[in-house]
Design a protein around this motif. Structure first.
Motif, short mmCIF file in Angstrom:
data_model
loop_
_atom_site.label_atom_id
_atom_site.label_comp_id
_atom_site.label_asym_id
_atom_site.label_seq_id
_atom_site.Cartn_x
_atom_site.Cartn_y
_atom_site.Cartn_z
N ALA A 31 -48.41 -13.07 43.28
CA ALA A 31 -47.62 -12.45 42.21
C ALA A 31 -48.19 -11.10 41.82
O ALA A 31 -49.41 -10.90 41.82
N THR A 32 -47.28 -10.20 41.48
CA THR A 32 -47.62 -8.91 40.89
C THR A 32 -46.79 -8.74 39.63
O THR A 32 -45.57 -8.91 39.66
N VAL A 33 -47.44 -8.44 38.53
CA VAL A 33 -46.74 -8.22 37.25
C VAL A 33 -47.23 -6.91 36.66
O VAL A 33 -48.42 -6.74 36.39
N ILE A 34 -46.31 -5.97 36.50
CA ILE A 34 -46.60 -4.67 35.90
C ILE A 34 -45.77 -4.54 34.63
O ILE A 34 -44.54 -4.65 34.67
N ARG A 35 -46.45 -4.32 33.51
CA ARG A 35 -45.74 -4.09 32.25
C ARG A 35 -46.23 -2.81 31.61
O ARG A 35 -47.41 -2.47 31.70
N LYS A 36 -45.29 -2.13 30.94
CA LYS A 36 -45.64 -0.88 30.28
C LYS A 36 -44.65 -0.63 29.15
O LYS A 36 -43.53 -1.15 29.14
N ASN A 37 -45.07 0.16 28.22
CA ASN A 37 -44.19 0.61 27.16
C ASN A 37 -43.61 1.96 27.52
O ASN A 37 -44.30 2.82 28.12
N LEU A 38 -42.34 2.15 27.18
CA LEU A 38 -41.65 3.41 27.45
C LEU A 38 -41.12 3.99 26.15
O LEU A 38 -40.86 3.26 25.18
N LEU A 39 -40.95 5.30 26.14
CA LEU A 39 -40.24 5.98 25.08
C LEU A 39 -38.95 6.57 25.64
O LEU A 39 -38.82 6.81 26.84
N PHE A 40 -37.97 6.75 24.76
CA PHE A 40 -36.71 7.41 25.09
C PHE A 40 -35.82 6.56 26.01
O PHE A 40 -35.03 7.09 26.79
#
Length: 818
Positions: free
Chosen positions: A463-472
């Motif tokens: 498994a690969t899990v990539i999470r991030k916060n974005l703006l706009f």
């Protein structure tokens, strides 16, 4: 004397059984195959098709000779020591069944429904075992097989019913012969074999909500019996049951589907059969958006009067589902009662869907998503069919990839300093499975048969899990313009192998050809995996050193395999000159490490977000009974194939958690540990009503030289919990559905005209939903503010959104065969 006494005892129980049993199809009698049945069937499925074609001819005398391949070889349904409900394609057409979710009404202890927010993703539960979450890390607990090809993912799995030979529903663990993730049961969808002569058929349906369906099928032999080719194309459409009041011209709950199948059958030599099949489905229906049950907590938006209407504002990406696959089935007669089979398949699907959780114009918990899956599988089987011993030995391989990217847009939720705040998730799970299996049946005498089998499965998950916060706004991959805010919140890679041996044993007793008793014991297994919604920054700091160790993060993402041990006893019989045919089953299952995925709202580092929370509930027990019957009340009273039948089903299922250990986080932070707690007393098995039942009255009389068949079905199921935590908003109280059908068939079986009504009382009933509210961490009771309003746990409007089953539908069907 012993045999006579046994028969007396069995027949004394007939009256009681007739009050409690039910089944759409039973296997007795014999008949002559119609003209379009294969003249010299070679394969197991061809032999089953020929036998069932004979049953269709004989059904005018109230007789049915249903043959199934539940144990990977043709057997009369009555003789199979498994709880199986089988439907022929002809019976499904008479019942106006449109897709496989229709089987849920007349099959005991099952729930088949379209998942939240889609037309094509399947949620299936059998005897309390299943999986509701369709994201990449979680796989179904009920195996779905399209012509013996296992469908690894639920997307594009709500199979439309056309060109169907039969559908079999196997209840209970089927881990010996059906492999991975059949811990609850299996659904076998079997398409029609090609006849020996040229054929063409057309079916059209016109109905309410501007329903307009057309199915065309044709086939022809080439070079005699050596080569046959055939194909089907289907156009399925209707207008929405409601409207999107926020987006002009966008209906809600509509259907816009094209589908096709193709078949090439080869018989290059004696004892050799090779079948190539392919299918394609394209669903461009509008987004299926939900109905809010509470006013908007921020906007004050009112609850809409029509439960099929919505005010959802998300329409990106445009909903579009593509699914296709191909398969090869090769069968070789090796002589000496030995047969070698090779079953190879490839499947691919892509689902682009906008899911508006809050069902309002605001960007408040909006989820654009794309799911992509593909798989390759190959299965080798060696079958032996002796007079006393029958066996199946096999090897199975699966390589599958499931990938999803989805955003949770929280623009309304975020502070002014974080415009267009979005939590973006990419999850990719690879699965590689090897298995070896064997099943042996020994006919000790005319009275007793013993069966034993086992399967060793090795699942490897990466498994690969990539999470991030974005703006706009949303991710560019989903049509948005979002840009990354800060560091990744998850950058996880994990690998784990899960190995398990699942045995099965049964004993069958045949006092005479009309009675079968059996007892069975079996184990089931569903592999573990990694939560693709996990948030590394929310992993608990178990050692308290202020640093989240890699092992702590790994354990946070990981969930363990499910296991079940099941015990079953059953009785199948055909009595009173075959006027009463029934099946009874009683079962008990010990279910461990139940995989319960979910997500909750949280604030991490001052930023609102959501956190994946997957629990392995400790223990659950399922016990119950199932009954199916067909009673012929009259036959031959008007000449020809006239008859009156009363059939029905009854399911009782007492499913309870015995242990449910959880470390519960508070409503404002995912890192506050308040446990461990055993909350079993406050949790329920989801999608599992205690009672399911149905009754069907079917009458056929000769009219205008043909047969006029009238049938009506009343089905009922008791209260259904949508999630493990009871919800006063989403849980559906008990309800009933009423269907009726009137079908005329011409004397030569060439023309059919039908009038069909489904959900004639226009019942509104909830099938699924979303809820993001602050709740008591133990009891799950929603928390309320001083003004009496519920408190949202994610977003500001409050997410309590539901999806409903279809309203009343009435349609005319026209069929022609050449």
């Amino acid at each position: 004397m012993i045999r006579t006494s046994l028969m007396t005892t069995l027949k004394m129980g007939t009256a009681l059984a007739a009050l409690t049993a039910a089944s759409p199809l039973f296997a007795q009698g014999s008949g002559t195959p119609p003209a379009d049945a294969p003249a010299n069937p070679q394969t197991d499925e061809q032999r089953a098709a020929a036998a069932n074609a004979a049953a269709t001819e004989a059904s005018s005398q109230g007789d049915q000779n249903i043959v199934v391949t539940a144990r990977r070889r043709p057997e009369i349904l009555k003789d199979v020591p498994i709880a199986v409900t089988a439907y022929t394609g002809e019976s499904l057409e008479r019942q106006g069944a449109l897709d496989i979710t229709a089987l849920s009404d007349t099959t005991p202890n099952v729930t088949f429904e379209t998942s939240r927010g889609t037309n094509t993703t399947l949620t299936a539960f059998i005897r309390g075992v299943g999986q509701q979450d369709p994201v990449a890390g979680f796989e179904a607990g009920v195996g779905l097989y399209l012509d013996d090809i296992y469908l690894n993912r639920p997307q594009a799995a709500v199979l439309e019913i056309y060109d169907v030979e039969r559908i079999e529903v196997l209840r209970g663990p089927q881990g010996t012969l059906y492999g991975r993730n059949t811990i609850g049961g299996a659904i076998k969808y079997v398409t029609r074999r090609l006849p020996d002569r040229p054929s063409f058929s057309a079916t059209g349906r016109l109905g309410t909500h501007r329903q307009a369906d057309l199915i065309l099928s044709g086939s022809a032999p080439i070079l005699g019996d050596a080569v046959k080719i055939g194909g089907s194309i289907a156009r399925l459409s209707h207008d929405g049951f409601g409207d999107n009041l926020n987006i002009r011209g966008l209906s809600n709950y509509n259907q816009d589907v094209w589908a096709a199948r193709g078949t090439l059958e080869l018989a290059p030599g004696p004892g050799i059969s090779i079948r190539f099949t392919g299918d394609y489905t394209r669903d461009k229906s509008n987004p299926r958006n939900g109905h809010r049950l509470i006013p908007g907590l921020l906007s004050g938006a009112p609850v809409l009067g029509n439960v099929y209407d919505t005010q959802a504002g998300l329409n990106t990406p445009r909903q579009d589902i593509k699914a296709y696959g191909g398969a090869m089935h090769a069968e070789f007669d090796l002589g000496g009662d030995l047969t070698l089979k090779d079953i190879m398949g490839y499947r691919h699907d892509r689902t682009a869907t906008p899911i508006d959780f809050d069902a309002l114009p605001a960007a408040d918990v909006d989820v654009p998503a794309i799911y992509t899956n593909h798989q390759f599988s190959n299965e080798l089987q060696l079958l032996y069919e002796g007079k006393q011993i029958q066996s199946v030995i096999g090897l199975y391989y699966l390589s599958a990839s499931a990938q999803n990217i989805f955003d949770v847009i929280l623009a309304t939720t975020s502070p002014v300093a974080l415009p267009g705040l979005t939590a973006s998730t990419f999850g990719h799970v690879n699965t590689e499975t090897f298995a070896g299996f064997a099943d042996f049946t020994y006919k000790a005498s005319d009275l007793i048969s013993l069966s034993v089998g086992g399967r060793y499965t090795s699942d490897r998950r990466r498994a690969t899990v990539i999470r991030k916060n974005l703006l706009f706004g949303a991710s560019p991959a989903l049509g948005g313009t979002g840009v990354q805010l800060g560091a990744l919140t998850s950058d996880f890679r994990g690998e784990k192998r899960f190995n398990e041996f699942t045995p099965r044993a049964s004993i069958s007793f045949f006092p005479d050809p009309d009675n079968t008793l059996y007892a069975s014991w079996s184990k089931g297994f569903k592999g573990g995996g990694f939560d693709p919604r996990g948030l590394s920054t929310a992993a608990p700091d178990l050692n308290g050193n202020g640093v989240r160790e890699p092992s702590e993060i790994f354990d946070y993402f990981l969930f363990d395999p499910e296991k079940v041990t099941s015990y079953e006893v059953g009785y199948k019989a055909s009595l009173l000159d075959r006027r009463l045919r029934f099946a009874l089953a009683a079962f008990y299952a010990d279910y461990r490490n139940v995989q319960v995925p979910g997500s909750v709202g949280a604030i991490i580092g001052g930023v609102p977000t959501f956190v994946g929370v997957t629990t392995n509930a400790g223990k659950a027990n399922m016990k119950g009974i199932e009954a199916e019957w067909v009673a012929t009340l009259a036959r031959g009273f008007a000449g020809g194939g006239s008859h009156i039948n009363f059939s029905g089903t009854l399911g009782y299922l007492d499913a309870k958690y015995k242990q449910f250990i959880t470390n519960v986080g508070g409503p404002s932070t995912a890192t506050t540990v308040r446990g461990p707690f055993d909350v079993a007393a406050y949790r329920r098995i989801q999608n599992t009503p205690k009672w399911t039942m149905s009754g069907t009255l079917d009458m056929a009389v000769p009219v205008a030289g043909g047969d006029l068949d009238f049938s009506t079905t009343l089905s009922w199921r008791s209260k259904t919990f949508q999630f493990e935590t009871p919800s006063p908003f989403l849980d559906q109280p008990g309800y009933s559905l009423w269907d009726a059908h009137l079908v005329w068939t011409s004397p030569d079986d060439r023309f059919t005209i039908g009038l069909h009504g489904k959900n004639l009382t226009n019942k509104r009933y909830i099938t699924s939903g979303y809820q993001f509210l602050a709740v008591d961490p133990v009891t799950g009771v929603p928390l309320r503010a001083a003004n009496g309003n519920v408190i949202p746990s994610l977003g500001k409007e409050g997410v309590v959104t539901t999806f409903y089953g279809n309203p009343r539908q009435v349609f005319l069907s026209l069929g022609v065969k050449f």
